[in-house]
Design an enzyme around this catalytic site. Structure first.
Site, PDB file in Angstrom:
ATOM      1  CG  HIS A 140      -0.202  -0.042   2.451  1.00  0.00           C
ATOM      2  ND1 HIS A 140       0.217   1.035   3.193  1.00  0.00           N
ATOM      3  CD2 HIS A 140      -0.070  -1.014   3.295  1.00  0.00           C
ATOM      4  CE1 HIS A 140       0.679   0.878   4.141  1.00  0.00           C
ATOM      5  NE2 HIS A 140       0.726  -0.620   4.440  1.00  0.00           N
ATOM      6  CB  CYS A 156       1.649  -3.677   5.208  1.00  0.00           C
ATOM      7  SG  CYS A 156       0.293  -4.208   5.834  1.00  0.00           S
TER       8      CYS A 156
END
Length: 181
Positions: A140, A156
């Site tokens: 992301h 992440c």
């Protein structure tokens, strides 16, 4: 708007929203990672075109273009004890996603809201997210560009917003993602 002006505006917004106590003076420092994917040689790697390879030790993400070349992007990866390795797939693509902090993040930061709306300057997902099968991690964007290039996340893969926008346009749901240390 130039990149430097955008970074200055972003730093100003972070200070206004979060205050110096959360990010410290480092939030004002320019980031070494700049949105600038580059085509690089990938000799010896035998991944199919369209595969995403994340090398956490390098803090780089590679989008395989053909048998000898890849598009390379700087990324932020899991901090000590939060890294993982394996093969998965992109199972969703989202622009300006809302974010609900996982239980581990809430445990570390109990005052964090249960949901941060998409598009909010407080939303750590940035402008886009590619969720990974299993639902725990994503590739992301970020609202803290200075974190790209570091060991900073709970697992992440963080990209500069311009870079996740570029990658988002290049990969489909179902693309293979290989994470190595």
């Amino acid at each position: 708007m130039s990149t430097r002006i955008a970074v200055a505006v972003a730093a100003t917004l972070r200070l206004g929203v979060f205050g110096l106590g959360v990010f410290g003076l480092g939030a004002l420092m320019p980031t070494a990672a700049e949105a600038r994917p580059e085509i690089v040689d990938m000799p010896g790697d035998h991944y199919s075109p369209g595969t995403i390879v994340v090398r956490t030790g390098e803090r780089r993400l590679y989008l395989i273009l053909d048998s000898g070349h890849a598009m390379r992007y700087p990324v932020g990866v899991g901090k000590a004890g939060k890294q993982w390795a394996g093969t998965t797939q992109i199972d969703g693509k989202y622009r300006y996603p809302a974010w609900s902090p996982p239980a581990e993040v809430k445990r570390d930061r109990p005052s964090m809201p249960d949901v941060i709306p998409g598009g909010s300057p407080r939303n750590p997902m940035g402008v886009a997210a590619l969720t990974l099968a299993g639902g725990q991690y994503a590739i992301h964007g970020t609202n803290v560009p200075g974190s790209v290039g570091g060991f900073v996340s709970y697992g992440c893969i963080r990209m500069l917003n311009d870079d996740i926008t570029d990658l988002y346009s290049r990969v489909p749901v179902g693309a293979t993602v290989v994470v190595t240390r």
